[in-house]
Scaffold this motif. Structure first.
Motif, PDB file in Angstrom:
ATOM      1  N   ALA A  18      57.200 -24.390 -33.770  1.00 28.67           N
ATOM      2  CA  ALA A  18      58.598 -24.485 -33.319  1.00 28.67           C
ATOM      3  C   ALA A  18      58.675 -24.484 -31.803  1.00 28.67           C
ATOM      4  O   ALA A  18      59.439 -25.261 -31.201  1.00 28.67           O
ATOM      5  CB  ALA A  18      59.399 -23.318 -33.900  1.00 28.67           C
ATOM      6  N   ALA A  19      57.877 -23.619 -31.143  1.00 26.97           N
ATOM      7  CA  ALA A  19      57.879 -23.575 -29.684  1.00 26.97           C
ATOM      8  C   ALA A  19      57.345 -24.878 -29.093  1.00 26.97           C
ATOM      9  O   ALA A  19      57.868 -25.381 -28.085  1.00 26.97           O
ATOM     10  CB  ALA A  19      57.047 -22.384 -29.211  1.00 26.97           C
ATOM     11  N   ASP A  20      56.286 -25.424 -29.700  1.00 27.10           N
ATOM     12  CA  ASP A  20      55.744 -26.708 -29.238  1.00 27.10           C
ATOM     13  C   ASP A  20      56.772 -27.824 -29.379  1.00 27.10           C
ATOM     14  O   ASP A  20      56.848 -28.726 -28.532  1.00 27.10           O
ATOM     15  CB  ASP A  20      54.489 -27.070 -30.036  1.00 27.10           C
ATOM     16  CG  ASP A  20      53.269 -26.276 -29.593  1.00 27.10           C
ATOM     17  OD1 ASP A  20      53.291 -25.747 -28.470  1.00 27.10           O
ATOM     18  OD2 ASP A  20      52.305 -26.182 -30.377  1.00 27.10           O
ATOM     19  N   LEU A  21      57.554 -27.762 -30.431  1.00 20.27           N
ATOM     20  CA  LEU A  21      58.597 -28.768 -30.627  1.00 20.27           C
ATOM     21  C   LEU A  21      59.644 -28.683 -29.519  1.00 20.27           C
ATOM     22  O   LEU A  21      60.084 -29.715 -28.990  1.00 20.27           O
ATOM     23  CB  LEU A  21      59.258 -28.572 -32.002  1.00 20.27           C
ATOM     24  CG  LEU A  21      60.376 -29.550 -32.356  1.00 20.27           C
ATOM     25  CD1 LEU A  21      59.840 -30.982 -32.401  1.00 20.27           C
ATOM     26  CD2 LEU A  21      61.005 -29.182 -33.700  1.00 20.27           C
ATOM     27  N   VAL A  22      60.034 -27.453 -29.162  1.00 23.63           N
ATOM     28  CA  VAL A  22      60.992 -27.274 -28.062  1.00 23.63           C
ATOM     29  C   VAL A  22      60.430 -27.844 -26.765  1.00 23.63           C
ATOM     30  O   VAL A  22      61.127 -28.538 -26.006  1.00 23.63           O
ATOM     31  CB  VAL A  22      61.341 -25.781 -27.895  1.00 23.63           C
ATOM     32  CG1 VAL A  22      62.155 -25.556 -26.626  1.00 23.63           C
ATOM     33  CG2 VAL A  22      62.102 -25.279 -29.106  1.00 23.63           C
ATOM     34  N   LEU A  23      59.145 -27.561 -26.518  1.00 24.68           N
ATOM     35  CA  LEU A  23      58.507 -28.069 -25.298  1.00 24.68           C
ATOM     36  C   LEU A  23      58.442 -29.589 -25.305  1.00 24.68           C
ATOM     37  O   LEU A  23      58.677 -30.240 -24.273  1.00 24.68           O
ATOM     38  CB  LEU A  23      57.103 -27.475 -25.192  1.00 24.68           C
ATOM     39  CG  LEU A  23      56.447 -27.509 -23.810  1.00 24.68           C
ATOM     40  CD1 LEU A  23      57.222 -26.632 -22.835  1.00 24.68           C
ATOM     41  CD2 LEU A  23      55.004 -27.032 -23.907  1.00 24.68           C
ATOM     42  N   ALA A  24      58.137 -30.172 -26.451  1.00 23.03           N
ATOM     43  CA  ALA A  24      58.043 -31.635 -26.545  1.00 23.03           C
ATOM     44  C   ALA A  24      59.397 -32.295 -26.325  1.00 23.03           C
ATOM     45  O   ALA A  24      59.505 -33.310 -25.627  1.00 23.03           O
ATOM     46  CB  ALA A  24      57.486 -32.028 -27.914  1.00 23.03           C
ATOM     47  N   VAL A  25      60.452 -31.711 -26.893  1.00 19.72           N
ATOM     48  CA  VAL A  25      61.798 -32.257 -26.699  1.00 19.72           C
ATOM     49  C   VAL A  25      62.206 -32.156 -25.232  1.00 19.72           C
ATOM     50  O   VAL A  25      62.790 -33.085 -24.654  1.00 19.72           O
ATOM     51  CB  VAL A  25      62.806 -31.512 -27.603  1.00 19.72           C
ATOM     52  CG1 VAL A  25      64.240 -31.899 -27.241  1.00 19.72           C
ATOM     53  CG2 VAL A  25      62.532 -31.810 -29.066  1.00 19.72           C
ATOM     54  N   SER A  26      61.854 -31.021 -24.594  1.00 19.47           N
ATOM     55  CA  SER A  26      62.171 -30.845 -23.175  1.00 19.47           C
ATOM     56  C   SER A  26      61.487 -31.906 -22.324  1.00 19.47           C
ATOM     57  O   SER A  26      62.089 -32.489 -21.409  1.00 19.47           O
ATOM     58  CB  SER A  26      61.740 -29.442 -22.732  1.00 19.47           C
ATOM     59  OG  SER A  26      61.893 -29.294 -21.341  1.00 19.47           O
ATOM     60  N   PHE A  27      60.225 -32.202 -22.639  1.00 16.40           N
ATOM     61  CA  PHE A  27      59.502 -33.226 -21.882  1.00 16.40           C
ATOM     62  C   PHE A  27      60.102 -34.606 -22.101  1.00 16.40           C
ATOM     63  O   PHE A  27      60.220 -35.410 -21.165  1.00 16.40           O
ATOM     64  CB  PHE A  27      58.030 -33.216 -22.296  1.00 16.40           C
ATOM     65  CG  PHE A  27      57.226 -34.332 -21.685  1.00 16.40           C
ATOM     66  CD1 PHE A  27      56.893 -34.301 -20.335  1.00 16.40           C
ATOM     67  CD2 PHE A  27      56.827 -35.427 -22.444  1.00 16.40           C
ATOM     68  CE1 PHE A  27      56.170 -35.343 -19.764  1.00 16.40           C
ATOM     69  CE2 PHE A  27      56.110 -36.467 -21.886  1.00 16.40           C
ATOM     70  CZ  PHE A  27      55.773 -36.426 -20.540  1.00 16.40           C
TER      71      PHE A  27
END
Length: 405
Positions: free
Chosen positions: A84-93
């Motif tokens: 879930a955290a990686d998904l947030v980071l990917a969306v932010s990028f």
């Protein structure tokens, strides 16, 4: 079949955690090696707990169980939180086109650990709160002078190192509050050999519903040792139905063994024989641990009660268990007047967590004029019939799922 898949996923999850912690904390090679040894030790603890249980080291096994199974649950929750955290980071990028700063790794790890802790607390609390699900079952058949028959189902209690006296006292209090006419246990009352030593038989035997207590064996009774498990269940006051039926005040209760108790296909033969011998015109409850229904058998009983799936117990495992048991959780309408109910389970197996699959006691109110409960459509039968040898022509024995876990 499921066990090798579980071992592979469990091992990959530990590698995933090792990488996340090592990179997030910026560990040296020696630190990474030490972390690997620590993760290996924690990962092996559930298996060591089972070995200690089998060898009779109850107290040590209980300690290893609590550490090992809690860790196993945290592993799953950590992986979910990190994804879930990686998904947030990917969306932010994707939105900013700005690559994460080096400090973002530590921040991502902190976010993951915080989310893991929150999920663990929630899942532990959810496990401790047993819900009572009330379901009406209409029938035109006679169910006794009161007009309403109250059947309480417990399933998958898993008495053992992780579910002891406190859990049973909570369960009994809920049952006393609803005062059912009959109580049934649809398998896995005990978890392992450690469950045989938990001092709960006196408390359970003191529960005396008007029409009695009945049970069938699940796969875990077989793992614990069938003979001592049967003795334990009888000391708890249950009448164990092993491929037979009994009549109690106009109610017919049939029970069949779990497939783990015999040779492949043997349980279907026993079930076909039991169903063939049931008289018509009597409200019939079939107790069967696994949520599989013999094709064509829907007219031989009014209500089948099962468990085994735990509804996955910890999200998202429910997607995996649903592949093996399409009748996964809840009420299913099999025919115009027959139903299957699959309990989410009253206890918990392994980790002391339940996430989006709360434990339950199910109270069925059976009688004329009860409201239609609806129910999910029954899953399609698997294509291959199971050879029963002596099943009648009107009863083609085909399970919803013939796979075993």
């Amino acid at each position: 079949m499921l066990f090798p898949v579980f071992i592979a996923l469990y091992s990959l999850a530990h590698v995933f955690i090792w990488h996340a912690l090592a990179t997030g904390l910026g560990l040296s090679w020696s630190g990474r090696a030490g972390l690997g040894v620590a993760l290996l030790g924690l990962g092996l603890m559930p298996f060591l707990a089972r070995r200690l249980d089998r060898r009779g080291f109850e107290r040590l096994g209980r300690v290893f169980s609590w550490i090992g199974y809690t860790w196993a649950g945290l592993v799953l929750l950590f992986v979910m939180a990190r994804l879930a955290a990686d998904l947030v980071l990917a969306v932010s990028f994707m939105l900013t086109r700005v690559p994460p700063a080096p400090a973002a790794r530590l921040l991502l790890l902190a976010l993951t650990l915080g989310l893991t802790a929150a999920l663990a607390i929630y899942a532990f609390i959810e496990r401790s709160r047993i819900r009572v699900e009330t379901i009406d079952i209409p029938t035109t058949k006679d169910v006794g002078g009161s007009g309403i028959l109250r059947i309480a189902q417990i399933s998958d209690v898993h008495i053992g190192s992780m579910n002891g006296r406190r859990r049973i006292h909570t369960l009994l209090k809920r049952l006393h509050d609803y005062d059912p006419d009959v109580v049934v246990s649809t398998g896995d009352l005990i978890d392992s050999r450690a469950g045989l030593a938990v001092p709960v038989t006196e408390a359970l035997s003191a529960l005396k519903p008007r029409l009695g207590k009945f049970a069938v064996i699940g796969n875990h009774e077989c793992y614990a040792g069938l003979a001592p498990a049967l003795t334990f269940m009888e000391r708890c006051g249950f009448i164990v139905l092993r491929n037979r039926a009994v009549m109690v005040s106009g109610l017919q209760i049939a029970g069949v063994d779990d497939p783990a108790a015999g040779r492949p296909g043997e349980s279907s033969q026993h079930e076909a024989r039991v169903l063939r011998g049931l008289p018509d015109g009597v409200f019939t409850v079939l107790l069967k641990h696994r949520p599989e229904v013999l094709s064509g058998a829907q007219t031989r009983f009014d209500l089948q009660l099962s468990g085994h799936t735990h509804k996955g117990q910890i999200f998202p495992f429910g997607f995996l268990t649903r592949l093996y048991y399409p009748a996964h959780a809840g009420l299913f309408r099999l025919a115009r007047t027959s139903y299957l109910y699959v309990s989410r389970g009253t206890g918990a197996w392994g980790p002391p967590f339940r996430l989006l699959a709360p434990p339950e006691i199910t109270l069925f109110r059976v009688g004329p004029g009860r409201p239609d409960p609806g129910g999910q459509p029954a899953p399609a039968s698997s294509p291959g019939p199971v050879n029963t040898g002596e099943a009648p022509a009107s009863l083609t024995v085909t399970a919803f799922s013939d796979r075993r876990s």
